[in-house]
Motif scaffolding. Sequence first.
Motif, PDB file in Angstrom:
ATOM      1  N   GLY A 195      21.955 -49.717  37.090  1.00 36.15           N
ATOM      2  CA  GLY A 195      23.353 -49.335  37.166  1.00 36.15           C
ATOM      3  C   GLY A 195      24.313 -50.391  36.668  1.00 36.15           C
ATOM      4  N   ALA A 196      23.806 -51.585  36.344  1.00 34.15           N
ATOM      5  CA  ALA A 196      24.675 -52.666  35.889  1.00 34.15           C
ATOM      6  C   ALA A 196      24.733 -52.698  34.366  1.00 34.15           C
ATOM      7  CB  ALA A 196      24.171 -54.007  36.417  1.00 34.15           C
ATOM      8  N   THR A 197      25.761 -53.318  33.829  1.00 35.93           N
ATOM      9  CA  THR A 197      25.860 -53.563  32.396  1.00 35.93           C
ATOM     10  C   THR A 197      25.433 -54.998  32.132  1.00 35.93           C
ATOM     11  OG1 THR A 197      27.694 -52.010  32.143  1.00 35.93           O
ATOM     12  CG2 THR A 197      27.395 -53.642  30.391  1.00 35.93           C
ATOM     13  N   VAL A 198      24.367 -55.168  31.357  1.00 36.32           N
ATOM     14  CA  VAL A 198      23.818 -56.492  31.079  1.00 36.32           C
ATOM     15  C   VAL A 198      24.119 -56.837  29.629  1.00 36.32           C
ATOM     16  CG1 VAL A 198      21.746 -57.919  31.062  1.00 36.32           C
ATOM     17  CG2 VAL A 198      22.004 -56.121  32.774  1.00 36.32           C
ATOM     18  N   THR A 199      24.771 -57.972  29.385  1.00 37.94           N
ATOM     19  CA  THR A 199      25.101 -58.387  28.030  1.00 37.94           C
ATOM     20  C   THR A 199      24.511 -59.759  27.748  1.00 37.94           C
ATOM     21  OG1 THR A 199      27.179 -59.410  28.732  1.00 37.94           O
ATOM     22  CG2 THR A 199      27.272 -57.097  28.078  1.00 37.94           C
ATOM     23  N   GLY A 200      24.432 -60.099  26.459  1.00 33.82           N
ATOM     24  CA  GLY A 200      24.009 -61.438  26.069  1.00 33.82           C
ATOM     25  C   GLY A 200      22.516 -61.662  26.010  1.00 33.82           C
ATOM     26  N   LEU A 201      21.711 -60.638  26.323  1.00 39.36           N
ATOM     27  CA  LEU A 201      20.261 -60.798  26.241  1.00 39.36           C
ATOM     28  C   LEU A 201      19.817 -60.664  24.787  1.00 39.36           C
ATOM     29  CD1 LEU A 201      19.063 -58.713  29.319  1.00 39.36           C
ATOM     30  CD2 LEU A 201      19.443 -61.186  29.171  1.00 39.36           C
ATOM     31  N   SER A 202      18.688 -61.269  24.457  1.00 43.44           N
ATOM     32  CA  SER A 202      18.193 -61.208  23.082  1.00 43.44           C
ATOM     33  C   SER A 202      17.804 -59.784  22.716  1.00 43.44           C
ATOM     34  CB  SER A 202      16.980 -62.136  22.921  1.00 43.44           C
ATOM     35  OG  SER A 202      15.951 -61.750  23.806  1.00 43.44           O
ATOM     36  N   ALA A 203      18.028 -59.425  21.437  1.00 46.96           N
ATOM     37  CA  ALA A 203      17.711 -58.087  20.950  1.00 46.96           C
ATOM     38  C   ALA A 203      16.235 -57.995  20.588  1.00 46.96           C
ATOM     39  CB  ALA A 203      18.580 -57.771  19.738  1.00 46.96           C
ATOM     40  N   GLY A 204      15.805 -56.791  20.238  1.00 50.71           N
ATOM     41  CA  GLY A 204      14.445 -56.600  19.762  1.00 50.71           C
ATOM     42  C   GLY A 204      13.522 -55.904  20.735  1.00 50.71           C
ATOM     43  N   LYS A 205      14.029 -55.519  21.885  1.00 47.65           N
ATOM     44  CA  LYS A 205      13.190 -54.844  22.877  1.00 47.65           C
ATOM     45  C   LYS A 205      13.029 -53.373  22.527  1.00 47.65           C
ATOM     46  CE  LYS A 205      14.531 -57.957  26.626  1.00 47.65           C
ATOM     47  NZ  LYS A 205      15.253 -58.882  25.733  1.00 47.65           N
ATOM     48  N   VAL A 206      11.868 -52.810  22.847  1.00 44.62           N
ATOM     49  CA  VAL A 206      11.615 -51.391  22.634  1.00 44.62           C
ATOM     50  C   VAL A 206      12.249 -50.613  23.784  1.00 44.62           C
ATOM     51  CG1 VAL A 206       9.865 -49.604  22.416  1.00 44.62           C
ATOM     52  CG2 VAL A 206       9.474 -51.835  21.375  1.00 44.62           C
ATOM     53  N   LEU A 207      13.184 -49.731  23.452  1.00 46.59           N
ATOM     54  CA  LEU A 207      13.913 -48.977  24.471  1.00 46.59           C
ATOM     55  C   LEU A 207      13.282 -47.619  24.761  1.00 46.59           C
ATOM     56  CD1 LEU A 207      17.589 -49.760  23.359  1.00 46.59           C
ATOM     57  CD2 LEU A 207      16.165 -50.963  25.026  1.00 46.59           C
ATOM     58  N   GLN A 208      12.697 -46.999  23.751  1.00 47.08           N
ATOM     59  CA  GLN A 208      12.015 -45.719  23.958  1.00 47.08           C
ATOM     60  C   GLN A 208      11.057 -45.461  22.799  1.00 47.08           C
ATOM     61  OE1 GLN A 208      14.330 -42.037  23.508  1.00 47.08           O
ATOM     62  NE2 GLN A 208      16.088 -43.218  22.778  1.00 47.08           N
ATOM     63  N   VAL A 209      10.033 -44.671  23.089  1.00 53.41           N
ATOM     64  CA  VAL A 209       9.022 -44.303  22.099  1.00 53.41           C
ATOM     65  C   VAL A 209       8.824 -42.793  22.164  1.00 53.41           C
ATOM     66  CG1 VAL A 209       6.638 -44.587  21.318  1.00 53.41           C
ATOM     67  CG2 VAL A 209       7.849 -46.516  22.375  1.00 53.41           C
ATOM     68  N   VAL A 210       8.843 -42.141  20.993  1.00 49.46           N
ATOM     69  CA  VAL A 210       8.609 -40.702  20.921  1.00 49.46           C
ATOM     70  C   VAL A 210       7.592 -40.453  19.804  1.00 49.46           C
ATOM     71  CG1 VAL A 210       9.647 -38.419  20.729  1.00 49.46           C
ATOM     72  CG2 VAL A 210      11.023 -40.324  21.578  1.00 49.46           C
ATOM     73  N   SER A 211       6.640 -39.575  20.065  1.00 43.66           N
ATOM     74  CA  SER A 211       5.576 -39.321  19.089  1.00 43.66           C
ATOM     75  C   SER A 211       5.305 -37.828  18.972  1.00 43.66           C
ATOM     76  CB  SER A 211       4.297 -40.055  19.503  1.00 43.66           C
ATOM     77  OG  SER A 211       3.303 -39.952  18.505  1.00 43.66           O
ATOM     78  N   SER A 212       4.812 -37.431  17.814  1.00 43.66           N
ATOM     79  CA  SER A 212       4.466 -36.030  17.573  1.00 43.66           C
ATOM     80  C   SER A 212       3.188 -35.969  16.748  1.00 43.66           C
ATOM     81  CB  SER A 212       5.607 -35.324  16.847  1.00 43.66           C
ATOM     82  OG  SER A 212       5.282 -33.975  16.594  1.00 43.66           O
ATOM     83  N   HIS A 213       2.432 -34.912  16.968  1.00 41.96           N
ATOM     84  CA  HIS A 213       1.119 -34.759  16.343  1.00 41.96           C
ATOM     85  C   HIS A 213       1.028 -33.377  15.705  1.00 41.96           C
ATOM     86  CE1 HIS A 213      -3.164 -33.346  16.888  1.00 41.96           C
ATOM     87  NE2 HIS A 213      -3.346 -34.421  16.175  1.00 41.96           N
ATOM     88  N   LYS A 214       0.502 -33.322  14.490  1.00 43.24           N
ATOM     89  CA  LYS A 214       0.323 -32.036  13.802  1.00 43.24           C
ATOM     90  C   LYS A 214      -1.126 -31.918  13.347  1.00 43.24           C
ATOM     91  CE  LYS A 214       1.985 -29.272   9.849  1.00 43.24           C
ATOM     92  NZ  LYS A 214       2.219 -28.002  10.592  1.00 43.24           N
ATOM     93  N   SER A 215      -1.794 -30.862  13.797  1.00 45.14           N
ATOM     94  CA  SER A 215      -3.203 -30.691  13.454  1.00 45.14           C
ATOM     95  C   SER A 215      -3.455 -29.513  12.525  1.00 45.14           C
ATOM     96  CB  SER A 215      -4.041 -30.510  14.732  1.00 45.14           C
ATOM     97  OG  SER A 215      -3.577 -29.390  15.466  1.00 45.14           O
ATOM     98  N   ASP A 216      -2.463 -28.618  12.347  1.00 43.92           N
ATOM     99  CA  ASP A 216      -2.674 -27.501  11.426  1.00 43.92           C
ATOM    100  C   ASP A 216      -2.327 -27.921  10.004  1.00 43.92           C
ATOM    101  OD1 ASP A 216       0.008 -27.720  12.122  1.00 43.92           O
ATOM    102  OD2 ASP A 216       0.410 -25.592  11.900  1.00 43.92           O
TER     103      ASP A 216
END
Length: 197
Positions: free
Chosen positions: A38-59
């Motif tokens: 719930g807090a706003t955090v500033t000044g931390l180093s960038a480059g962190k993974v915030l979310q990952v989404v994946s999709s797969h197609k087999s046809d």
Amino acid sequence: MSEVKVDKISPRSGTTFTLGDSGDTFDVPSGATLDVTGATVTGLSAGKVLQVVSSHKSDTASTNSSTFVTTGIEVSITPSATSSKIFISASPCISGVSPNGFGVCLLRDTTEINLGDADSSLTRYGVVGREVVQYNVDVMAMTYLDSPSSTSSITYKVAFRNSSGSDYVYLNRPYSRVDLSSYGTASSTITVMEIEG
């Protein structure tokens, strides 16, 4: 070493509390939790993974278009900040035998984003296909770091084309299909990661 135990630290005046001086190091012990929910955090180093989404197609899919058309390999992501970057990794399994060339690229919604530079009459691709044995498929892997500058939903897609507009290019199956167990189908994936900017 001195130890101070309190339940809360508040600034004596104003709204800013300073912890230590420049150059100081504050250790958070192993097993401790630093809760900033719930807090706003500033000044931390960038480059962190915030979310990952994946999709797969087999046809399977195919095209003989001389312009890029979507393969059906796609995934949507909504960046949490305009400063975020999106790392895309795609592994389409493609088969073609056209001597005139074929290839794949990445799309951000409908925009081609990873093409090679224009060079005379050469056709621009993200990855150029090679004429494979007609009973095999190639993994035409692509990676790209995109800067969409958006917090709206974005759909990343894999597209393919045949420069001649005649011979077909196939996804997830050999150019020539043989109904024998010694030949096979394949599957393709796309994964996107939001990287903190």
